[in-house]
Design an enzyme around this catalytic site. Sequence first.
Site, PDB file in Angstrom:
ATOM      1  N   ARG A   1       6.127 -34.558   8.766  1.00  0.00           N
ATOM      2  CA  ARG A   1       5.272 -34.256   9.797  1.00  0.00           C
ATOM      3  C   ARG A   1       4.601 -32.927   9.409  1.00  0.00           C
ATOM      4  O   ARG A   1       3.518 -32.748  10.009  1.00  0.00           O
ATOM      5  CB  ARG A   1       5.823 -34.586  11.157  1.00  0.00           C
ATOM      6  CG  ARG A   1       6.943 -33.400  11.533  1.00  0.00           C
ATOM      7  CD  ARG A   1       7.697 -33.717  12.736  1.00  0.00           C
ATOM      8  NE  ARG A   1       8.426 -32.555  13.206  1.00  0.00           N
ATOM      9  CZ  ARG A   1       9.679 -32.388  12.942  1.00  0.00           C
ATOM     10  NH1 ARG A   1      10.126 -33.017  11.662  1.00  0.00           N
ATOM     11  NH2 ARG A   1      10.394 -31.413  13.100  1.00  0.00           N
ATOM     12  N   HIS A   2       5.316 -32.029   9.147  1.00  0.00           N
ATOM     13  CA  HIS A   2       4.796 -30.521   8.831  1.00  0.00           C
ATOM     14  C   HIS A   2       3.813 -30.697   7.859  1.00  0.00           C
ATOM     15  O   HIS A   2       2.678 -29.691   7.766  1.00  0.00           O
ATOM     16  CB  HIS A   2       5.904 -29.787   8.376  1.00  0.00           C
ATOM     17  CG  HIS A   2       6.965 -29.675   9.334  1.00  0.00           C
ATOM     18  ND1 HIS A   2       6.720 -29.087  10.661  1.00  0.00           N
ATOM     19  CD2 HIS A   2       8.475 -29.880   9.314  1.00  0.00           C
ATOM     20  CE1 HIS A   2       7.876 -29.240  11.376  1.00  0.00           C
ATOM     21  NE2 HIS A   2       8.928 -29.844  10.660  1.00  0.00           N
TER      22      HIS A   2
ATOM     23  N   GLY B   1      -2.207  -5.652   8.420  1.00  0.00           N
ATOM     24  CA  GLY B   1      -3.463  -5.642   7.651  1.00  0.00           C
ATOM     25  C   GLY B   1      -3.288  -6.487   6.335  1.00  0.00           C
ATOM     26  O   GLY B   1      -4.388  -7.365   5.976  1.00  0.00           O
TER      27      GLY B   1
ATOM     28  N   CYS C   1       2.912  -3.477   4.055  1.00  0.00           N
ATOM     29  CA  CYS C   1       2.196  -2.324   4.459  1.00  0.00           C
ATOM     30  C   CYS C   1       2.941  -1.889   5.608  1.00  0.00           C
ATOM     31  O   CYS C   1       4.041  -1.978   5.784  1.00  0.00           O
ATOM     32  CB  CYS C   1       0.917  -2.653   4.687  1.00  0.00           C
ATOM     33  SG  CYS C   1       0.393  -3.717   6.210  1.00  0.00           S
ATOM     34  N   GLY C   2       2.250  -0.812   6.576  1.00  0.00           N
ATOM     35  CA  GLY C   2       2.850  -0.171   7.574  1.00  0.00           C
ATOM     36  C   GLY C   2       3.200  -1.154   8.761  1.00  0.00           C
ATOM     37  O   GLY C   2       4.508  -0.860   8.998  1.00  0.00           O
ATOM     38  N   THR C   3       2.497  -2.121   9.013  1.00  0.00           N
ATOM     39  CA  THR C   3       2.786  -3.057   9.832  1.00  0.00           C
ATOM     40  C   THR C   3       3.043  -4.332   9.407  1.00  0.00           C
ATOM     41  O   THR C   3       3.479  -5.146   9.967  1.00  0.00           O
ATOM     42  CB  THR C   3       1.571  -3.180  10.991  1.00  0.00           C
ATOM     43  OG1 THR C   3       0.552  -3.360  10.382  1.00  0.00           O
ATOM     44  CG2 THR C   3       1.312  -1.802  11.753  1.00  0.00           C
ATOM     45  N   GLY C   4       2.552  -4.699   8.492  1.00  0.00           N
ATOM     46  CA  GLY C   4       2.355  -6.095   7.650  1.00  0.00           C
ATOM     47  C   GLY C   4       0.991  -6.864   8.215  1.00  0.00           C
ATOM     48  O   GLY C   4       0.603  -7.937   7.624  1.00  0.00           O
TER      49      GLY C   4
ATOM     50  N   ASP D   1       0.766  -1.179  -0.009  1.00  0.00           N
ATOM     51  CA  ASP D   1      -0.327  -0.001  -0.094  1.00  0.00           C
ATOM     52  C   ASP D   1       0.959   1.070   0.141  1.00  0.00           C
ATOM     53  O   ASP D   1       2.065   1.159  -0.046  1.00  0.00           O
ATOM     54  CB  ASP D   1      -1.001  -0.052   1.272  1.00  0.00           C
ATOM     55  CG  ASP D   1      -0.436   0.340   2.317  1.00  0.00           C
ATOM     56  OD1 ASP D   1       0.648   0.381   2.691  1.00  0.00           O
ATOM     57  OD2 ASP D   1      -1.076   0.146   3.664  1.00  0.00           O
ATOM     58  N   HIS D   2       0.196   2.417   0.341  1.00  0.00           N
ATOM     59  CA  HIS D   2       0.976   3.576   0.153  1.00  0.00           C
ATOM     60  C   HIS D   2       2.030   3.885   1.388  1.00  0.00           C
ATOM     61  O   HIS D   2       3.118   4.482   1.101  1.00  0.00           O
ATOM     62  CB  HIS D   2       0.041   4.800   0.192  1.00  0.00           C
ATOM     63  CG  HIS D   2      -0.875   4.771   1.634  1.00  0.00           C
ATOM     64  ND1 HIS D   2      -1.780   3.919   1.445  1.00  0.00           N
ATOM     65  CD2 HIS D   2      -0.788   5.193   2.542  1.00  0.00           C
ATOM     66  CE1 HIS D   2      -2.478   3.810   2.504  1.00  0.00           C
ATOM     67  NE2 HIS D   2      -2.036   5.049   3.334  1.00  0.00           N
TER      68      HIS D   2
ATOM     69  N   HIS E   1       8.386 -25.133   8.225  1.00  0.00           N
ATOM     70  CA  HIS E   1       7.358 -25.676   8.933  1.00  0.00           C
ATOM     71  C   HIS E   1       6.030 -25.559   8.548  1.00  0.00           C
ATOM     72  O   HIS E   1       5.102 -26.166   8.402  1.00  0.00           O
ATOM     73  CB  HIS E   1       7.648 -25.471  10.401  1.00  0.00           C
ATOM     74  CG  HIS E   1       8.726 -26.003  11.249  1.00  0.00           C
ATOM     75  ND1 HIS E   1       8.831 -26.306  12.425  1.00  0.00           N
ATOM     76  CD2 HIS E   1      10.161 -26.546  10.607  1.00  0.00           C
ATOM     77  CE1 HIS E   1      10.181 -26.923  12.697  1.00  0.00           C
ATOM     78  NE2 HIS E   1      10.806 -26.828  11.614  1.00  0.00           N
TER      79      HIS E   1
HETATM   80  C1  RB5 Z   1      -1.724   2.574   6.502  1.00  0.00           C
HETATM   81  O1  RB5 Z   1      -1.890   3.810   7.168  1.00  0.00           O
HETATM   82  C2  RB5 Z   1      -1.570   1.304   7.361  1.00  0.00           C
HETATM   83  O2  RB5 Z   1      -2.866   1.410   8.333  1.00  0.00           O
HETATM   84  C3  RB5 Z   1      -1.404   0.263   6.801  1.00  0.00           C
HETATM   85  O3  RB5 Z   1      -0.244   0.395   5.960  1.00  0.00           O
HETATM   86  C4  RB5 Z   1      -1.019  -1.189   7.605  1.00  0.00           C
HETATM   87  O4  RB5 Z   1      -0.121  -0.751   8.677  1.00  0.00           O
HETATM   88  C5  RB5 Z   1      -2.391  -1.757   8.050  1.00  0.00           C
HETATM   89  O5  RB5 Z   1      -2.343  -2.911   8.562  1.00  0.00           O
END
Ligand code: RB5
Length: 148
Positions: free
Chosen positions: A134-135, A72, A67-70, A8-9, A100
């Site tokens: 097993r995995h 979402g 994304c910002g955190t991965g 994303d952005h 695994h």
């Molecule tokens: C965008 O602002 C942010 O919410 C998105 O990149 C992400 O971190 C969501 O999980």
Amino acid sequence: MRVHVGSDHAAVAMRQALVAALGEFGHEIASERGPTEATDAVDYPDVAAEVCAAILADPGSLGLLVCGTGQGMAMSANGIAGIRAAVLSDAFSALAAREHNDANVLCLGSRVVGVGLARLLVETFFATGFEGGRHARRVAKLDELRRR
Ligand code: RB5
């Protein structure tokens, strides 16, 4: 390895850096989705859905979603049958998620990890294969849970 990539952005610069890194590591960018400018806001579920559809239509390929955190991206991707997405920020888990869990999508947070660590995670994840054995039984059960 053929890799489908999206962001994303919030992760345009990280995506561009990791596309270059994938090339350095000898991988093929099978497709790339997401804005070219950080000011061009998009919704991460839309990008995740497109990238995951491309992975499922291209057997043997893997995905990279940023994304910002991965988080979402992973929540979106894991809603799709056949996708096993892992949000990673350490190298051991990058290895184990492939060996695994047969993870087929690496999710990274551009606001969580720096480019140096992200490159190491990408290098490790896409160079590592599923161990099977097993995995395989456990991953089959994991996929079955998603079909309920
Ligand atoms: C965008 O602002 C942010 O919410 C998105 O990149 C992400 O971190 C969501 O999980």
